[in-house]
Design an enzyme around this catalytic site. Structure first.
Site, PDB file in Angstrom:
ATOM      1  CE1 TYR A  13      14.721   7.179 -13.297  1.00  0.00           C
ATOM      2  CE2 TYR A  13      13.320   8.827 -11.882  1.00  0.00           C
ATOM      3  CZ  TYR A  13      13.412   7.694 -13.082  1.00  0.00           C
ATOM      4  OH  TYR A  13      12.416   7.267 -13.533  1.00  0.00           O
ATOM      5  CG  ASP A  63      22.826  -0.175 -17.586  1.00  0.00           C
ATOM      6  OD1 ASP A  63      23.423   0.013 -18.453  1.00  0.00           O
ATOM      7  OD2 ASP A  63      22.086  -0.837 -17.169  1.00  0.00           O
ATOM      8  CG  HIS A 100      13.279   3.536 -22.124  1.00  0.00           C
ATOM      9  ND1 HIS A 100      12.697   2.467 -21.794  1.00  0.00           N
ATOM     10  CD2 HIS A 100      12.155   3.853 -23.304  1.00  0.00           C
ATOM     11  CE1 HIS A 100      11.758   1.955 -22.339  1.00  0.00           C
ATOM     12  NE2 HIS A 100      11.399   2.844 -23.312  1.00  0.00           N
ATOM     13  CB  ALA A 157      22.133 -12.034 -20.345  1.00  0.00           C
TER      14      ALA A 157
HETATM   15  P1  OAD Z   1      11.722  -5.661 -17.132  1.00  0.00           P
HETATM   16  O1  OAD Z   1      12.140  -5.858 -15.826  1.00  0.00           O
HETATM   17  O2  OAD Z   1      10.468  -5.765 -17.427  1.00  0.00           O
HETATM   18  O3  OAD Z   1      12.358  -7.245 -17.716  1.00  0.00           O
HETATM   19  C1  OAD Z   1      13.493  -7.870 -17.526  1.00  0.00           C
HETATM   20  C2  OAD Z   1      13.519  -9.043 -18.264  1.00  0.00           C
HETATM   21  O4  OAD Z   1      14.855  -9.557 -17.984  1.00  0.00           O
HETATM   22  C3  OAD Z   1      12.510 -10.159 -17.628  1.00  0.00           C
HETATM   23  O5  OAD Z   1      11.814 -10.861 -18.841  1.00  0.00           O
HETATM   24  C4  OAD Z   1      13.673 -11.197 -17.025  1.00  0.00           C
HETATM   25  O6  OAD Z   1      13.046 -12.465 -17.060  1.00  0.00           O
HETATM   26  C5  OAD Z   1      14.746 -11.054 -17.689  1.00  0.00           C
HETATM   27  N1  OAD Z   1      15.886 -11.300 -17.021  1.00  0.00           N
HETATM   28  C6  OAD Z   1      16.258 -10.945 -15.692  1.00  0.00           C
HETATM   29  N2  OAD Z   1      17.677 -11.317 -15.461  1.00  0.00           N
HETATM   30  C7  OAD Z   1      18.147 -12.070 -16.510  1.00  0.00           C
HETATM   31  C8  OAD Z   1      19.431 -12.687 -16.932  1.00  0.00           C
HETATM   32  N3  OAD Z   1      20.247 -12.330 -15.927  1.00  0.00           N
HETATM   33  N4  OAD Z   1      19.579 -12.828 -18.375  1.00  0.00           N
HETATM   34  C9  OAD Z   1      18.493 -12.663 -19.057  1.00  0.00           C
HETATM   35  N5  OAD Z   1      17.087 -12.322 -18.882  1.00  0.00           N
HETATM   36  C10 OAD Z   1      17.208 -11.706 -17.703  1.00  0.00           C
HETATM   37  O7  OAD Z   1      12.735  -4.773 -17.832  1.00  0.00           O
HETATM   38  P2  OAD Z   1      12.640  -4.137 -19.536  1.00  0.00           P
HETATM   39  O8  OAD Z   1      11.848  -5.116 -20.255  1.00  0.00           O
HETATM   40  O9  OAD Z   1      13.552  -3.529 -19.475  1.00  0.00           O
HETATM   41  O10 OAD Z   1      11.265   2.022 -18.659  1.00  0.00           O
HETATM   42  O11 OAD Z   1      11.584  -2.734 -19.175  1.00  0.00           O
HETATM   43  C11 OAD Z   1      11.281  -2.144 -19.896  1.00  0.00           C
HETATM   44  C12 OAD Z   1      11.240  -0.620 -19.616  1.00  0.00           C
HETATM   45  O12 OAD Z   1      10.255  -0.734 -18.154  1.00  0.00           O
HETATM   46  C13 OAD Z   1      12.426  -0.087 -18.663  1.00  0.00           C
HETATM   47  O13 OAD Z   1      13.020   0.708 -19.617  1.00  0.00           O
HETATM   48  C14 OAD Z   1      11.847   0.864 -17.859  1.00  0.00           C
HETATM   49  C15 OAD Z   1      10.754   0.091 -17.499  1.00  0.00           C
HETATM   50  O14 OAD Z   1       9.561   0.872 -16.877  1.00  0.00           O
HETATM   51  C16 OAD Z   1      11.281   3.406 -18.269  1.00  0.00           C
HETATM   52  O15 OAD Z   1      11.634   3.555 -17.250  1.00  0.00           O
HETATM   53  C17 OAD Z   1      10.583   4.503 -19.122  1.00  0.00           C
END
Ligand code: OAD
Length: 238
Positions: free
Chosen positions: A55, A95, A112, A222
């Site tokens: 972290y 972030d 989170h 995005a």
């Molecule tokens: P993930 O890493 O699981 O998913 C990120 C998503 O963003 C994927 O579906 C990618 O396809 C998409 N992606 C990547 N680049 C992108 C871009 N430039 N534009 C649009 N989409 C894009 O991340 P989260 O879903 O946020 O929790 O993960 C959820 C939680 O799992 C996090 O908050 C964290 C993690 O473990 C904790 O640490 C408690």
């Protein structure tokens, strides 16, 4: 017709083009580290030095001047400033890029937790924190050493703001899900819970696990999809 009450959910994908790694993509954080070694209370109890190091590195990265809110964060700030109905921005991200794009906004909820905050497990005090944290750092409030931790919600812990989210979900008529793989609950369950009550739109680089649950799914980066969506919504409703 008046504008629909809105919930926007964001995940790591919205910050990817700012230079922050996602979790589950190729080269994502969970490809390089095991979740259970870092993001659980048990992991912190077993190896606090390792968890602090992970972290600390991520907190330091946020201080890099090259890491800035991108066009998607800024477009959402425009949307929230102009939206004429109740609106809540729920981010799974720890972030501070949404915070920098819409400073002080009461509409932003960090489900989170936040990298830029720490908590003392001895006295319970939470506070902003910019530098590194170690097992030797004394709590600025109670002076006890070794009990400070990142103010992050780890797996197995209760996410923040659930009562507020439940209330917003009850009135929600438009739901946007941006840059999340839809694998972590409770956020992954919002789309199904809103079925039949809200228009549900996904904006993601690729279809997420729950893509079929959305009324519409748009694929792309995005920084392109979100500003275009925001312009459409503001032209229609604001
Ligand atoms: P993930 O890493 O699981 O998913 C990120 C998503 O963003 C994927 O579906 C990618 O396809 C998409 N992606 C990547 N680049 C992108 C871009 N430039 N534009 C649009 N989409 C894009 O991340 P989260 O879903 O946020 O929790 O993960 C959820 C939680 O799992 C996090 O908050 C964290 C993690 O473990 C904790 O640490 C408690």
């Amino acid at each position: 017709m008046s504008a629909p009450p809105l919930i926007v959910l964001t995940g790591a994908g919205i910050s990817a083009e700012s230079g922050l790694a996602t979790f589950r993509d190729k080269n994502g954080l969970w490809e390089r580290h095991r979740v259970e070694e870092l993001a659980t209370p048990e992991a912190f109890a077993a190896d606090p030095v390792l968890v602090h190091r992970f972290y600390n590195a991520r907190r330091a990265q946020l201080a890099d001047p090259a890491i800035r809110p991108n066009a998607a964060h800024l477009a959402l700030a425009r949307l929230f400033a102009a939206w004429p109905a109740p609106a809540l921005l729920v981010t799974q991200n720890v972030d501070d890029l949404h915070d920098r794009a819409m400073p002080g906004s009461p509409a932003l909820l960090h489900l989170h937790g936040e990298l830029g905050r720490i908590r003392c497990t001895a006295c319970g005090r939470q506070q902003a924190w910019r530098g590194d944290l170690s097992v030797e750092t004394p709590c600025p409030a109670c002076a006890v050493t070794g009990r400070l931790r990142p103010d992050i919600v780890w797996f197995g812990e209760t996410p923040r703001g659930l009562a507020r989210i439940e209330q917003a979900m009850a009135g929600c008529r438009l739901f946007l899900s941006i840059g999340t793989s839809g694998q972590v609950y409770p956020a992954a369950g919002f789309v199904a819970a809103l079925r039949g009550r809200a228009e549900r739109i996904e904006l993601n680089l690729e279809p997420s696990l729950g893509s079929h649950l959305f009324d519409e799914s748009r694929q792309g980066p995005a920084t392109a999809l979100v500003p275009a969506m925001v312009e459409e919504l503001l032209a229609r409703w604001a």
